[in-house]
Motif scaffolding. Structure first.
Motif, PDB file in Angstrom:
ATOM      1  N   GLU A   1      37.435  62.123  10.349  1.00 40.46           N
ATOM      2  CA  GLU A   1      38.077  63.431  10.538  1.00 40.46           C
ATOM      3  C   GLU A   1      38.728  63.836   9.219  1.00 40.46           C
ATOM      4  O   GLU A   1      39.509  63.070   8.661  1.00 40.46           O
ATOM      5  CB  GLU A   1      39.135  63.294  11.634  1.00 40.46           C
ATOM      6  N   VAL A   2      38.397  65.049   8.726  1.00 44.46           N
ATOM      7  CA  VAL A   2      38.935  65.416   7.418  1.00 44.46           C
ATOM      8  C   VAL A   2      39.793  66.679   7.433  1.00 44.46           C
ATOM      9  O   VAL A   2      40.550  66.932   6.495  1.00 44.46           O
ATOM     10  CB  VAL A   2      37.807  65.579   6.361  1.00 44.46           C
ATOM     11  N   GLU A   3      39.683  67.489   8.475  1.00 46.56           N
ATOM     12  CA  GLU A   3      40.402  68.775   8.449  1.00 46.56           C
ATOM     13  C   GLU A   3      40.630  69.253   9.878  1.00 46.56           C
ATOM     14  O   GLU A   3      39.722  69.200  10.694  1.00 46.56           O
ATOM     15  CB  GLU A   3      39.511  69.794   7.728  1.00 46.56           C
ATOM     16  N   THR A   4      41.865  69.675  10.190  1.00 46.85           N
ATOM     17  CA  THR A   4      42.115  70.262  11.512  1.00 46.85           C
ATOM     18  C   THR A   4      41.900  71.767  11.427  1.00 46.85           C
ATOM     19  O   THR A   4      42.539  72.441  10.622  1.00 46.85           O
ATOM     20  CB  THR A   4      43.562  69.982  11.966  1.00 46.85           C
ATOM     21  N   VAL A   5      41.012  72.275  12.268  1.00 52.74           N
ATOM     22  CA  VAL A   5      40.727  73.712  12.267  1.00 52.74           C
ATOM     23  C   VAL A   5      41.678  74.428  13.227  1.00 52.74           C
ATOM     24  O   VAL A   5      42.198  75.491  12.943  1.00 52.74           O
ATOM     25  CB  VAL A   5      39.253  73.965  12.651  1.00 52.74           C
ATOM     26  N   MET A   6      41.921  73.836  14.393  1.00 53.73           N
ATOM     27  CA  MET A   6      42.941  74.389  15.299  1.00 53.73           C
ATOM     28  C   MET A   6      43.462  73.329  16.254  1.00 53.73           C
ATOM     29  O   MET A   6      42.790  72.348  16.531  1.00 53.73           O
ATOM     30  CB  MET A   6      42.414  75.613  16.079  1.00 53.73           C
ATOM     31  N   GLN A   7      44.685  73.539  16.718  1.00 53.76           N
ATOM     32  CA  GLN A   7      45.273  72.691  17.762  1.00 53.76           C
ATOM     33  C   GLN A   7      45.072  73.411  19.077  1.00 53.76           C
ATOM     34  O   GLN A   7      45.068  74.644  19.105  1.00 53.76           O
ATOM     35  CB  GLN A   7      46.782  72.535  17.536  1.00 53.76           C
ATOM     36  N   SER A   8      44.921  72.660  20.155  1.00 59.84           N
ATOM     37  CA  SER A   8      44.691  73.325  21.431  1.00 59.84           C
ATOM     38  C   SER A   8      45.390  72.596  22.573  1.00 59.84           C
ATOM     39  O   SER A   8      45.625  71.396  22.501  1.00 59.84           O
ATOM     40  CB  SER A   8      43.174  73.355  21.707  1.00 59.84           C
ATOM     41  N   GLU A   9      45.750  73.366  23.588  1.00 59.10           N
ATOM     42  CA  GLU A   9      46.232  72.785  24.845  1.00 59.10           C
ATOM     43  C   GLU A   9      45.870  73.756  25.954  1.00 59.10           C
ATOM     44  O   GLU A   9      45.427  74.886  25.677  1.00 59.10           O
ATOM     45  CB  GLU A   9      47.746  72.538  24.792  1.00 59.10           C
ATOM     46  N   ALA A  10      46.035  73.325  27.200  1.00 58.51           N
ATOM     47  CA  ALA A  10      45.738  74.210  28.316  1.00 58.51           C
ATOM     48  C   ALA A  10      46.758  75.341  28.363  1.00 58.51           C
ATOM     49  O   ALA A  10      47.935  75.132  28.094  1.00 58.51           O
ATOM     50  CB  ALA A  10      45.769  73.420  29.620  1.00 58.51           C
ATOM     51  N   VAL A  11      46.278  76.540  28.687  1.00 62.44           N
ATOM     52  CA  VAL A  11      47.181  77.691  28.811  1.00 62.44           C
ATOM     53  C   VAL A  11      46.887  78.432  30.115  1.00 62.44           C
ATOM     54  O   VAL A  11      45.778  78.381  30.637  1.00 62.44           O
ATOM     55  CB  VAL A  11      47.040  78.683  27.616  1.00 62.44           C
ATOM     56  N   LEU A  12      47.925  79.111  30.598  1.00 62.97           N
ATOM     57  CA  LEU A  12      47.760  79.996  31.751  1.00 62.97           C
ATOM     58  C   LEU A  12      47.423  81.377  31.208  1.00 62.97           C
ATOM     59  O   LEU A  12      48.147  81.903  30.361  1.00 62.97           O
ATOM     60  CB  LEU A  12      49.064  80.041  32.559  1.00 62.97           C
ATOM     61  N   ILE A  13      46.308  81.937  31.676  1.00 68.85           N
ATOM     62  CA  ILE A  13      45.931  83.283  31.241  1.00 68.85           C
ATOM     63  C   ILE A  13      45.925  84.221  32.450  1.00 68.85           C
ATOM     64  O   ILE A  13      45.847  83.767  33.592  1.00 68.85           O
ATOM     65  CB  ILE A  13      44.534  83.311  30.568  1.00 68.85           C
ATOM     66  N   ALA A  14      46.009  85.525  32.181  1.00 69.76           N
ATOM     67  CA  ALA A  14      45.979  86.496  33.272  1.00 69.76           C
ATOM     68  C   ALA A  14      45.349  87.791  32.801  1.00 69.76           C
ATOM     69  O   ALA A  14      45.293  88.065  31.593  1.00 69.76           O
ATOM     70  CB  ALA A  14      47.392  86.759  33.791  1.00 69.76           C
ATOM     71  N   ARG A  15      44.865  88.582  33.774  1.00 71.92           N
ATOM     72  CA  ARG A  15      44.393  89.937  33.448  1.00 71.92           C
ATOM     73  C   ARG A  15      45.604  90.754  33.030  1.00 71.92           C
ATOM     74  O   ARG A  15      46.668  90.627  33.615  1.00 71.92           O
ATOM     75  CB  ARG A  15      43.857  90.643  34.694  1.00 71.92           C
ATOM     76  N   PRO A  16      45.429  91.640  32.064  1.00 65.70           N
ATOM     77  CA  PRO A  16      46.580  92.446  31.646  1.00 65.70           C
ATOM     78  C   PRO A  16      46.900  93.556  32.648  1.00 65.70           C
ATOM     79  O   PRO A  16      47.985  94.129  32.607  1.00 65.70           O
ATOM     80  CB  PRO A  16      46.140  93.035  30.301  1.00 65.70           C
ATOM     81  N   ASP A  17      45.979  93.864  33.565  1.00 65.08           N
ATOM     82  CA  ASP A  17      46.136  95.044  34.433  1.00 65.08           C
ATOM     83  C   ASP A  17      46.406  94.662  35.892  1.00 65.08           C
ATOM     84  O   ASP A  17      45.899  95.293  36.813  1.00 65.08           O
ATOM     85  CB  ASP A  17      44.865  95.891  34.355  1.00 65.08           C
ATOM     86  N   LEU A  18      47.218  93.622  36.113  1.00 64.85           N
ATOM     87  CA  LEU A  18      47.532  93.206  37.483  1.00 64.85           C
ATOM     88  C   LEU A  18      48.331  94.280  38.220  1.00 64.85           C
ATOM     89  O   LEU A  18      49.203  94.920  37.620  1.00 64.85           O
ATOM     90  CB  LEU A  18      48.370  91.925  37.445  1.00 64.85           C
TER      91      LEU A  18
END
Ligand code: PRT
Ligand code: ZN
Length: 288
Positions: free
Chosen positions: A175-192
């Motif tokens: 492994e030589v380079e981290t491109v992005m960190q990630s974790e689980a996220v809660l997403i939603a529609r913007p028009d609820l």
């Protein structure tokens, strides 16, 4: 509330985020069955309908309004950003998207990869990364087993998700380079609708209580009265520690909440200050 509209939430059907998503909902007091092969399930005691989908499909289902909310890795969102809002980071499913090269390859910086063929399932994220560095590479999109691409001559390097690093290691990659960190996220529609937005708020309130609890411990200890002041300084607690007299004169029991992060340091300091019979419990929910 129970009679109104139900919020449709999409979680991964099976795979690395399934368990974490299901456990989170259950800790929020939301009971549901997810029998084998089931596509959806109704929560027993909350206005929620749970859809079980492939992780890659979740942002689209939410963006198209088929589902109202979802739980998905940030890596998936970043690869195909759609019309969804990130509501909360959930603290599980942590990993990083990294560049890795064969062990024997000399590597100092991303410039060394110029002109190379790089295999990945995340071509958009990777293209952006190299554009930002001003380096031209040849990105090959493949959908699985990215780590074997160099050994079969399909690529010179890879960009893949990493958690422990053992997959890269056992495939002779570094492994030589981290491109992005990630974790689980809660997403939603913007028009609820207002009604569904209220259900989402209620769910979010519970999720935050579960997450706060995860980061904290309940601590009980006994202390001689002449040490209480010093011990109280070590234990800030939520407001201030609770004290209860012990049957033995001159002693008190002290209860408080401490952060998991500096847990051992706090316990060491407490012992030094004369605390005895220290008990530490995990917390299920923490309402703030
Ligand atoms: O069937 P579906 O499409 O829903 O699932 P999937 O196979 O596409 O995804 P899945 O279940 O593998 O991963 C779901 C999500 O979990 C990802 O999108 C990430 O957000 C998150 N996640 C966390 C990971 C990892 N950790 C992870 N280690 N996803 C994949 N991996 C893989 C990685 O691709 C590599 O093959 O695990 C291997 C590396 O692990 P280590 O521990 O050896 O480094
Ligand atoms: Zn997938």
């Amino acid at each position: 509330m129970m009679k109104g509209q139900k919020l449709k939430i999409a979680i991964q059907k099976q795979g690395r985020l399934h368990e974490g998503s299901a456990v989170l909902l259950k800790k929020c007091g939301i009971g549901f069955s997810n029998g084998f092969g089931k596509l959806k399930s109704e929560a027993e005691d909350f206005p929620l309908e749970i859809y079980f989908l492939r992780d890659d499909d979740i942002p689209n289902y939410v963006g198209d309004g088929v589902a109202d909310a979802g739980i998905v890795g940030e890596n998936i969102l970043a690869e195909s950003p759609g019309k969804v809002e990130t509501v909360e980071r959930l603290g599980f499913g942590r990993c990083r998207l990294s560049l890795a090269v064969p062990k024997g390859l000399d590597y100092e910086n991303v410039g060394n990869l110029a002109g190379m063929r790089i295999a990945t399932s995340y071509p958009h994220i990777l293209q952006k990364f190299f554009d930002s560095k001003g380096v031209k590479v040849d990105i090959h999109e493949i959908s699985g087993s990215v780590e074997i691409a160099p050994s079969i001559g399909l690529a010179d390097a890879v960009c893949d998700l990493v958690s422990s690093g053992s997959t890269l290691f056992s495939n002779g990659l570094r492994e030589v380079e981290t491109v992005m960190q990630s974790e689980a996220v809660l997403i939603a529609r913007p028009d609820l609708s207002a009604e569904l937005a209220a259900v989402l708020d209620q769910l979010l309130f519970r999720i935050r209580s579960v997450m706060a609890a995860r980061e904290n411990k309940y601590i009980l200890l006994n202390a001689p009265l002449d040490r209480v002041e010093e011990i109280a300084r070590i234990l800030p607690g939520m407001k201030s520690p609770t004290m209860m007299p012990l049957a033995e004169p001159g002693w008190t029991s002290i209860h408080s909440v401490i952060s998991e992060h500096d847990f051992w340091e706090v316990v060491d300091n407490l012992k030094r200050a004369g605390a005895e019979g220290i008990l530490v419990l995990s917390i299920d929910q923490m309402i703030r």
